[in-house]
Write a protein that holds these residues in place. Sequence first.
Motif, PDB file in Angstrom:
ATOM      1  N   SER A 110       0.818  -1.213   0.000  1.00 54.28           N
ATOM      2  CA  SER A 110       0.000   0.000   0.000  1.00 54.28           C
ATOM      3  C   SER A 110       0.852   1.263   0.000  1.00 54.28           C
ATOM      4  O   SER A 110       1.887   1.327   0.669  1.00 54.28           O
ATOM      5  N   ASN A 728     -12.582  -3.096   2.564  1.00 47.14           N
ATOM      6  CA  ASN A 728     -11.369  -3.897   2.697  1.00 47.14           C
ATOM      7  C   ASN A 728     -11.413  -4.697   3.991  1.00 47.14           C
ATOM      8  O   ASN A 728     -12.111  -4.325   4.948  1.00 47.14           O
ATOM      9  N   ASN A 749      -4.795  -9.891   3.429  1.00 42.72           N
ATOM     10  CA  ASN A 749      -5.445  -8.619   3.125  1.00 42.72           C
ATOM     11  C   ASN A 749      -6.333  -8.775   1.895  1.00 42.72           C
ATOM     12  O   ASN A 749      -5.875  -9.255   0.851  1.00 42.72           O
ATOM     13  N   ILE A 751      -8.720  -6.604  -0.645  1.00 42.48           N
ATOM     14  CA  ILE A 751      -8.965  -5.232  -1.082  1.00 42.48           C
ATOM     15  C   ILE A 751     -10.137  -5.205  -2.047  1.00 42.48           C
ATOM     16  O   ILE A 751     -10.227  -6.055  -2.943  1.00 42.48           O
ATOM     17  N   ASN A 752     -11.030  -4.239  -1.866  1.00 42.96           N
ATOM     18  CA  ASN A 752     -12.247  -4.112  -2.671  1.00 42.96           C
ATOM     19  C   ASN A 752     -12.991  -5.442  -2.677  1.00 42.96           C
ATOM     20  O   ASN A 752     -13.143  -6.104  -3.717  1.00 42.96           O
TER      21      ASN A 752
END
Length: 803
Positions: A110, A728, A749, A751-752
Amino acid sequence: MIKNRFRIALLCSTVSVYGLGDHAEARKSSPAASHTAPASSPGNGHKAPVHQRQRDLEAHSDESVRVTASNFGGGVSNTTPGGGLMPVQTAPRSQSGITRDFIAKMSPTSNVQALISNLPGVVTASQDPIGVTGDQLTIRGMNQMQIGYVFEGVPIADPIRYAPYTSTVVDTENLGSVTVSQGSPDITAPLYNAVGGQITMSEVNPSHKMGGYLSLTGGTHSTNKEFLRFETGDIGNTGIRGFLSYSHSSWNNWRGMGGGVRHHTDEKFIKEWGEGNSVSALFSYNWMQSNSYRRPSLAAWSQYGRGFNYPGSYTVGTAGYYNLNKDSNNAMTVAAPAHFTLRHDLHLNVTPYYMHMFGPSVWGQNVSSANSYFGTGPAGNLNLSNLTASGDATTQAVDPWNQKTSGINAALEWTKGSNTLTFGYWYSYTQHEELATFSPVDTNGNPVAAYGHDPIRVADGSILTPYDLNFKQQSNTLYLVDTLKLLHDRLSLTAGFKTTMLSRQGTNLVPGADPYKNAKNYFAPMPQFYASYKLSDHDQVYINGTTAFRAPGSVQVYSQIFDPSSPVAVQQPGNLKPEYSIGEEIGYRHHGFYNFAVSAFNYNLTNHQVTSYGYVAGTNNLIAQPMNVGGQTIRGVQAELGLGNWHHFSPYFSGQYLHATTDNNFNAGSDYLPTKGKKAVQTPKFSGSIGLRYDDGHIFGNFSMVYVDSQYTTFMNDEAMHSYITSNMTLGYRMEKIGALKHPTLQLNLINLADNNYLSSPSSATGNAKATKGIYGNTVAGSSPIYIVGGGFAAMVSVSTGF
């Protein structure tokens, strides 16, 4: 044109001056301070010694969340309310932050923009789901080029164009904290572009113990990242300690063909002695190259969706071929800052720095072999091969720009009783050279020579170029800050004055360029006033009045830009005036088991500069296009709430209401568009986020959801981008020590999560999308803005351990 940067920067430790320069969140890595006010903070008491502040950001080789017993029914957990999203703030202005604990739970790929997307007023434009590209964001309707970026006391944005390129500065694993000042920059900060607040980043400090940290990450889109940090620990009795780290990343583009590679290294060493004396040395190097993402108009988005991108195969004449269009973000960084205690009441902080940034930036472009122009005159027969039916040859344009900046920010701080006076001086010098060339490509779409080698030449042997720029800049800034403490330090009054003197000159050696030389000088006085009052040990109210200045951005402001397709410049230097803002804020905050902050703000801007990215007509050259839209008024309210841990859970909420209007009619060239009173572009009325964190010392996770309202993309408000929601999630498990391994951790993780299909931000703004009559009756043709496509779904798995 200047799309990407290779940065060499001598980054130095923060110039910490009493009053507005310190940040309470820098001390939040110590959980023992979670439920008590920090010993020092902006406008509240004396600062902690430098060596104490450095220890507070010390790196931990196991990278684990610092945990402690909670007094609120949870047992062992992270004690920062909001799960690391809301550290205690005491500055007399709206200010939010994230801690190392929060950063460690995010994807290691990120960038800073993705990390702060939950904070109030911050609207981040995702361009890829893993966060390795793009620096687009707005804060209270101001875009990234109107916001100041400071890393360890050094201004890291391009000093001419103000693009931040935060991913080149520091690896996420070495990022200690980030603070967002939504409304106004520090008066002591080395900035002359921040009319829209400031983002301050701090690097972790080296550990006193020898050890290290290893992290391996892999995920969708063939993403991988390997990171290794080695800690020297205290080196004998020298008072020196340091760390060295290296990372490698690679990925495939999440849409379209291509991908990217990034190599990065960070080094930091500190020497401490006596009471508050220290010298630091920082070094970083970044090399990154990736294929570009094409940005659609609203019509193209409606027709093609995510499929709108550069072609994946080459035929003669395909200038949009993906492998001809690339971004480069590269940087090297070195530093030697110093903090001295001259007497118990007199401190000197000095931050010298040097930055060297260079390209190349590259894009595909068709060039006529027989009918091209060199500046204002014909180029003659270029004798190119592999021509299309119209006589064009496909080339790769190469812009090996070269930029060097040096500077020093020094502040002398004197404390006498309840009064502290700070006097500072900041000087910087920048030299920028830019000569774009064209290289033919073969039948497979590959350049026949390496970047910049064997470029196309005209009949007299000169290199065919759209611009041959040389730009120089000097800035001199003086600032004076006085802080007075009254009523047993409950009342804090701070007054400051800053003045910036900026001189610029640019030349263009392309034949026919008018003017050949262009020079500008700017002067701006910037007074500020802050007042805060502690209602109790946990409650504070504040009010402030601030001013800020922004010199016109982009080299194009000072030089013409040509194109081989025309003898007329495709972009004129213009006559942009510096932007100036006057702002007022009033706010209240509480800290304790729950942290709560709310503020109301009003800003009036003159000569407001909206910087949009657009393609030069007929090319794939994406350049910054600054426009003066006159005055703008911005009003709104923001709030955030973070709760302490209850049975290991910690929720977080933030939101903002924004009302921004254009105060003048828009100059469309042939007429003025009736834009007075219209909603300002890129200013969503509502934005906000919710989050929930869990951490019991072993199992941890978080969930966050962000909402961004619709945004107008034309000054006539005849085209807008839809609202969107993204979410997220993080899931992880932290183990006990296993032999030499300290707290091995497994982390996922996502994401979206819903793979939302959306546009994340306007890339450009235009006067009107539809043909419109101006105030004098002339018809002004419409022009469609282009947009950034929001990143899709991605999953990242990380395995990490200290040793």
